[in-house]
Write an enzyme that holds these catalytic residues in place. Structure first.
Site: not given
Length: 325
Positions: A115, A252, A282
């Site tokens: 990520c 993020h 996500n």
């Protein structure tokens, strides 16, 4: 004294057509729309179609960034692509994007920091521009995390989505102050002791399979809030700036509670945070460029704005980039 800066020329994104609302998970899991929203802030996400590859998403995002920049692909010297869900073990997704765009010169490679991948990719692109290795770099984050989900694990499969975002960075001369446009600083970190907190239980040299994503959610949350605020402050310090100078945090997009807690620690109000997690879930390495692109489309991000991007991912890996749009 003038210095070279890596300045944003264009940004774009692409999302697969299939939209998956939370209610769809109620049909096969012990969960609900209310449960997912209250714990994550996620309302829906996009899933790639059968046969639609990470490189397909990346090419579309790259084309959108080129159009936003009004730039011909021949100006691109290099492609740095962040992903944890490549089409193949090799070649890299970046080289397939290079071919898909019709680019026959320069070089292309992938970065894998989960990520945090796009932050790492931006820092790499910045380094190449500052060193003179490249003048114009296409930086992409692209993922098809729907391919590595355990659909029986309600704690993970409801969190992730597919998508891609792209940013074009080009060398420009600045005055060497924090008022310059472009990347002003970065901060990268990793600690392999924490790999079991967030990992995929498969791979070429272990199981010979793609595996499924596994996560210890509570532990990841604790690390995320502390490490994201810390790395953002470190990058701001390097640039000679503080939280009060920040126009936008573009984090993020993992979990709304993490985003809110990090902003609180940084003493930045949520009104100055670009949030897209409700619509995309996500998307791992794609989430920051996706949010940058959406933030620009919404009219939130303007030229001259000071932006902090920060992310944490499996590894653990975490980092941040400070840039002036």
């Amino acid at each position: 004294m003038t210095v070279t800066r890596a300045v944003v020329r264009g940004v774009g994104h692409y999302l697969p057509d299939r939209i998956v609302p939370n209610a769809e998970f109620e049909q096969r899991l012990e969960t609900s729309d209310e449960w997912i929203r209250s714990r994550t802030g996620i309302e829906r996400r996009h899933f790639a179609a059968e046969g639609q590859l990470t490189s397909d998403l990346a090419i579309r995002a790259a084309q959108a960034a080129l159009a936003d920049a009004g730039m011909d692909v021949e100006r691109i010297d290099a492609i740095v692509l962040a992903t944890s869900t490549p089409d193949y073990t090799f070649p890299s997704v970046a080289t397939m994007v290079q071919a898909g765009l019709g680019l026959t010169h320069g070089f292309a490679f992938d970065v894998q920091a989960v990520c945090a991948g796009f932050v790492f990719a931006m820092a790499n692109a910045n380094g190449m521009i500052l060193s003179g290795q490249a003048k114009c770099v296409l930086v992409i984050g692209a993922e098809t995390f729907s391919r590595i989900m355990d659909w029986e694990d309600r704690g993970t499969c409801v969190l992730f989505g597919d998508g891609a975002g792209a940013l074009i960075l080009e060398a420009e001369q600045g005055m060497g102050t924090s008022a310059d446009r472009g990347i002003l600083s970065s901060d990268l970190n990793s600690d392999g002791r924490y790999k079991d907190l967030l990992h995929v239980d498969g791979g070429v040299s272990s199981t010979g399979t793609a595996g499924h994503l596994r996560m210890q959610g509570n532990a990841v949350f604790r690390h995320a809030v502390e490490k994201l605020a810390s790395t953002a402050h470190t990058a701001l310090d390097k640039a000679g700036l503080s939280s009060g100078d920040v126009d936008w945090i573009v984090p993020h997009q993992a979990n709304l509670r993490i985003i809110s807690a990090t902003a609180q620690r940084m003493q930045v109000p949520m009104e100055r945070v670009v949030v897209t997690v409700q619509d995309h879930g996500n998307t791992s390495a794609a989430s920051i460029p996706l949010a940058l692109s959406v933030g620009k489309q919404r009219g939130q991000i303007h030229e001259g704005d000071l932006i902090v991007t920060e992310a944490i991912g499996g590894g653990l890996t975490w980092g941040s980039v400070v840039l002036r749009w």
